[in-house]
Design a protein around this motif. Structure first.
Motif, PDB file in Angstrom:
ATOM      1  N   LYS A 173       0.854  -1.180   0.000  1.00  0.00           N
ATOM      2  CA  LYS A 173       0.000   0.000   0.000  1.00  0.00           C
ATOM      3  C   LYS A 173       0.895   1.236   0.000  1.00  0.00           C
ATOM      4  O   LYS A 173       1.801   1.354   0.817  1.00  0.00           O
TER       5      LYS A 173
ATOM      6  N   THR B 158      -1.300  -4.097   0.853  1.00  0.00           N
ATOM      7  CA  THR B 158      -2.624  -3.586   0.490  1.00  0.00           C
ATOM      8  C   THR B 158      -3.709  -4.390   1.189  1.00  0.00           C
ATOM      9  O   THR B 158      -4.695  -3.849   1.681  1.00  0.00           O
ATOM     10  N   GLU B 159      -3.470  -5.716   1.238  1.00  0.00           N
ATOM     11  CA  GLU B 159      -4.443  -6.625   1.849  1.00  0.00           C
ATOM     12  C   GLU B 159      -4.683  -6.258   3.318  1.00  0.00           C
ATOM     13  O   GLU B 159      -5.825  -6.123   3.760  1.00  0.00           O
TER      14      GLU B 159
ATOM     15  N   SER C   4      -4.001  -3.490   4.928  1.00  0.00           N
ATOM     16  CA  SER C   4      -4.605  -2.164   5.056  1.00  0.00           C
ATOM     17  C   SER C   4      -6.112  -2.259   4.895  1.00  0.00           C
ATOM     18  O   SER C   4      -6.884  -1.713   5.682  1.00  0.00           O
ATOM     19  N   GLN C   5      -6.545  -3.019   3.866  1.00  0.00           N
ATOM     20  CA  GLN C   5      -7.975  -3.171   3.617  1.00  0.00           C
ATOM     21  C   GLN C   5      -8.648  -3.960   4.731  1.00  0.00           C
ATOM     22  O   GLN C   5      -9.742  -3.620   5.174  1.00  0.00           O
ATOM     23  N   ASP C   6      -7.960  -5.007   5.204  1.00  0.00           N
ATOM     24  CA  ASP C   6      -8.519  -5.822   6.288  1.00  0.00           C
ATOM     25  C   ASP C   6      -8.776  -4.985   7.533  1.00  0.00           C
ATOM     26  O   ASP C   6      -9.819  -5.113   8.173  1.00  0.00           O
TER      27      ASP C   6
ATOM     28  N   VAL D  96      -9.230  -1.753   7.723  1.00  0.00           N
ATOM     29  CA  VAL D  96     -10.355  -0.839   7.482  1.00  0.00           C
ATOM     30  C   VAL D  96     -11.683  -1.587   7.644  1.00  0.00           C
ATOM     31  O   VAL D  96     -12.616  -1.096   8.286  1.00  0.00           O
ATOM     32  N   ASN D  97     -11.737  -2.812   7.113  1.00  0.00           N
ATOM     33  CA  ASN D  97     -12.975  -3.601   7.227  1.00  0.00           C
ATOM     34  C   ASN D  97     -13.291  -3.962   8.675  1.00  0.00           C
ATOM     35  O   ASN D  97     -14.443  -3.899   9.103  1.00  0.00           O
TER      36      ASN D  97
ATOM     37  N   ASP E  24     -14.847   4.523  11.545  1.00  0.00           N
ATOM     38  CA  ASP E  24     -14.489   4.856  10.165  1.00  0.00           C
ATOM     39  C   ASP E  24     -13.639   6.118  10.161  1.00  0.00           C
ATOM     40  O   ASP E  24     -14.070   7.165  10.638  1.00  0.00           O
TER      41      ASP E  24
ATOM     42  N   THR F  24     -12.424   7.715   7.461  1.00  0.00           N
ATOM     43  CA  THR F  24     -12.336   8.348   6.154  1.00  0.00           C
ATOM     44  C   THR F  24     -12.357   9.859   6.330  1.00  0.00           C
ATOM     45  O   THR F  24     -13.255  10.407   6.963  1.00  0.00           O
TER      46      THR F  24
ATOM     47  N   ASN G 214      -8.482   7.569   3.640  1.00  0.00           N
ATOM     48  CA  ASN G 214      -8.721   6.975   4.943  1.00  0.00           C
ATOM     49  C   ASN G 214      -7.409   7.056   5.714  1.00  0.00           C
ATOM     50  O   ASN G 214      -6.338   6.931   5.116  1.00  0.00           O
TER      51      ASN G 214
ATOM     52  N   GLU H 214      -4.626   4.702   5.167  1.00  0.00           N
ATOM     53  CA  GLU H 214      -3.885   4.752   3.908  1.00  0.00           C
ATOM     54  C   GLU H 214      -2.652   5.657   3.997  1.00  0.00           C
ATOM     55  O   GLU H 214      -1.983   5.892   2.998  1.00  0.00           O
TER      56      GLU H 214
END
Lengths: 186, 362
Positions: free
Chosen positions: B289, B301-302, B304-306, B308-309, B317, B319, B326, B329
């Motif tokens: 990322k 990247t994975e 980072s997304q995990d 956030v989820n 959140d 963002t 976000n 990021e």
């Protein structure tokens, strides 16, 4: 009496006493867990400290797969439990303020624990004990209330945490006088 | 009409999961069944069960129940679920054996935390693991000894005659005394740990009796009662043996029941650190990322997304509508500078300069 860490950011003179004091806290093993930043490094000398704000709903603990980040009864969000931290570093990604540090060698996250060995007995944390400019203070709720009344300009510029931070925090932050358009007299 | 729309046709499923009331029930049933089948094989159709150790057997089944209860509840937490799921998928990476040895056998990371702590942990850890490797095969009859001809023991493992050794030989000596050696390891390790807990200021500030001391006292109690058993047999001609063996047995059972709920729970949970390392390395190799401010790759990247989820499931959140990113990021220094920017109103994070002097070293 319950006291809180209260940060008056504009007072910071960049002496970094808080960083040095942090290294001396029991269990911190000579490494500091807080930060001091130049606001506009090429132009002026204004600095501000950045500490863990000890969120009431801490993202670091929420994202921890091992439940290694515990919340003390005083509200302090503790550093990772050494036997539980599995070194995934989710907490460093989750923290909205970028506070947790990670030691690759020891495979262990460490962060500000508000000097829990001191604050659990009402003794101020190391950083607040040494701060020479009253940037970091250890205050009761009433004293923080007084500060608020003293600084409230009735224009929404006074801030203790919400809505200017990402969530309710145990550490209260005062936004600088720079923003309020006032100059402080010491 | 509406009713017919809502009613879904019953789908005939034959999944094994449908046979059980819960995940807990399934895990429990399969594990206990597996142990009983292995016992059946190991004891040559239950002809060599050591009933002297029957208390340990019951204790183990209670432990397994506690373990599944705790582990399943823990595994349901969103971040834990992700690590377990992806960790299992990545289990067969080339680096797994090395990381496992580093994390679970030699405790390299504890060495880096301090040689004293490494020594105490190695003694306690391996003392306990080796004891378990001796005890449980004996409890379930996966290993036992027979004496077909005088002076020679036959070691039977999983129902197979493994070897015949002289009863006064080296291997026999090591077998009889294995638990004595591990008991001494554990006693030394626990004493070191207790000494540290009495002297170290940070430990003294944070430790709790139930969480930090009780497991140490339990291990100490087990080891000492075990050694007393040996002492009674060797020097007192077995006087008091039965009483002491019951005390020892109770202490082990209490520890087993307590294990999944206290500090010792890190024993079964710790392999997750291997999962975590694989998870970081595998997805890090795939794509990093890039920080939305400085452009430097700082995490996969994975992951980072995990994160956030996971925060999303907790209704958190970060963002930043105005800045279009976000917070997850941003790399750590940029995220801190961004916070300074939010405090001051000046975009500190956009000033291209390295963060200065964060270590109070002049």
């Amino acid at each position: 009496m319950k006291k809180r860490l209260y940060i008056e950011l504009e007072n910071c003179i960049g002496c970094r006493s808080c960083l040095a004091a942090c290294t001396q806290c029991g269990g911190h093993e000579q490494r500091n867990r807080n930060y001091v930043y130049d606001v506009n490094p090429h132009v002026n000398r204004q600095t501000m400290p950045l500490m863990c704000l000890h969120c009431e709903n801490p993202a670091c603990a929420r994202s921890c797969p091992a439940q290694a980040i515990q919340i003390h009864e005083t509200g302090a969000v503790l550093s990772a439990l050494v036997e539980k931290c599995i070194g995934c570093q989710n907490c460093t990604i989750a923290c909205p303020y970028g506070i947790p540090k990670f030691d690759e060698e020891e495979n262990l996250m460490y962060k500000c624990d508000l000097c829990i060995d001191r604050t659990k007995d009402g003794i101020p944390p190391m950083c607040a004990s040494v701060c020479p400019s009253n940037t970091l203070q250890w205050l009761t709720e009433e004293e923080i209330e007084q500060k608020q009344q003293q600084h409230d300009l009735d224009n929404g510029k006074w801030v203790t945490s919400m809505p200017y931070l990402e969530g309710e925090t145990n550490v209260k932050v005062n936004l600088p006088g720079i923003l309020q358009g006032t100059e402080k007299l010491f | 009409m509406a009713e017919t729309v809502l009613r879904k046709p019953m789908k005939a499923t034959h999944s094994i999961n449908n046979a059980f009331a819960s995940k807990f029930a399934k895990s429990m049933f399969l594990t206990v069944s597996a142990i009983i089948v292995l016992m059946f094989i190991g004891t040559r159709m239950f002809t060599h069960v050591d009933l002297n150790l029957y208390g340990y057997m019951v204790g183990t089944f209670v432990f397994i129940a506690g373990f599944f209860y705790r582990f399943i509840a823990w595994g349901e937490r969103p971040p834990t679920k992700i690590i377990i799921k992806k960790g299992i998928k990545l289990l067969f990476r080339k680096s797994t054996p090395k990381i496992s040895a580093d994390h679970l056998a030699t405790y390299q990371f504890i060495w880096n935390r301090g040689i004293y702590r490494w020594t105490q942990h190695l003694l306690i850890g391996w003392g306990v693991i080796l004891s378990c490797l001796v005890t449980f095969p004996l409890v379930f009859g996966w290993m036992y000894f027979t004496m077909e001809e005088g002076g020679y023991y036959t070691i039977v493992a999983m129902g197979i005659d493994l070897m015949t050794v002289p009863a006064d030989g080296v291997i026999a000596f090591l077998s009889y005394n294995a638990l004595n050696f591990t008991a001494i390891m554990v006693i030394i390790g626990v004493s070191m740990a207790l000494y540290r807990r009495l002297k170290n200021m940070q430990a003294r500030a944070e430790q709790k009796f139930l969480y930090d001391f009780l497991p140490l006292y339990l291990l100490l109690f087990i080891s000492i009662t075990g050694l007393i058993l040996t002492f009674m047999n060797v020097f007192l001609h077995g006087a008091g043996h039965y009483m002491m063996s019951l005390i020892h047995q109770y202490s082990v059972i209490v520890t087993l029941i307590y294990l999944p709920f206290g500090k010792l729970a890190h024993i079964p949970f710790r392999p997750l650190s291997v999962f975590a390392r694989n998870y970081r390395e595998h997805y890090g190799e795939q794509s990093m990322k890039e920080c939305k401010v400085c452009g430097e790759g700082f995490v996969s990247t994975e992951q980072s997304q995990d994160v956030v989820n996971v925060l999303g499931t907790n209704e958190i959140d970060f963002t930043m509508e105005k800045d279009g990113f976000n917070l997850a990021e941003l790399c750590l220094p940029c995220r801190r500078k961004y916070r300074i920017a939010r405090f001051s109103g000046f975009p500190t994070h956009e000033v291209k300069t390295k963060e200065a002097n964060q270590n109070a070293k002049g």
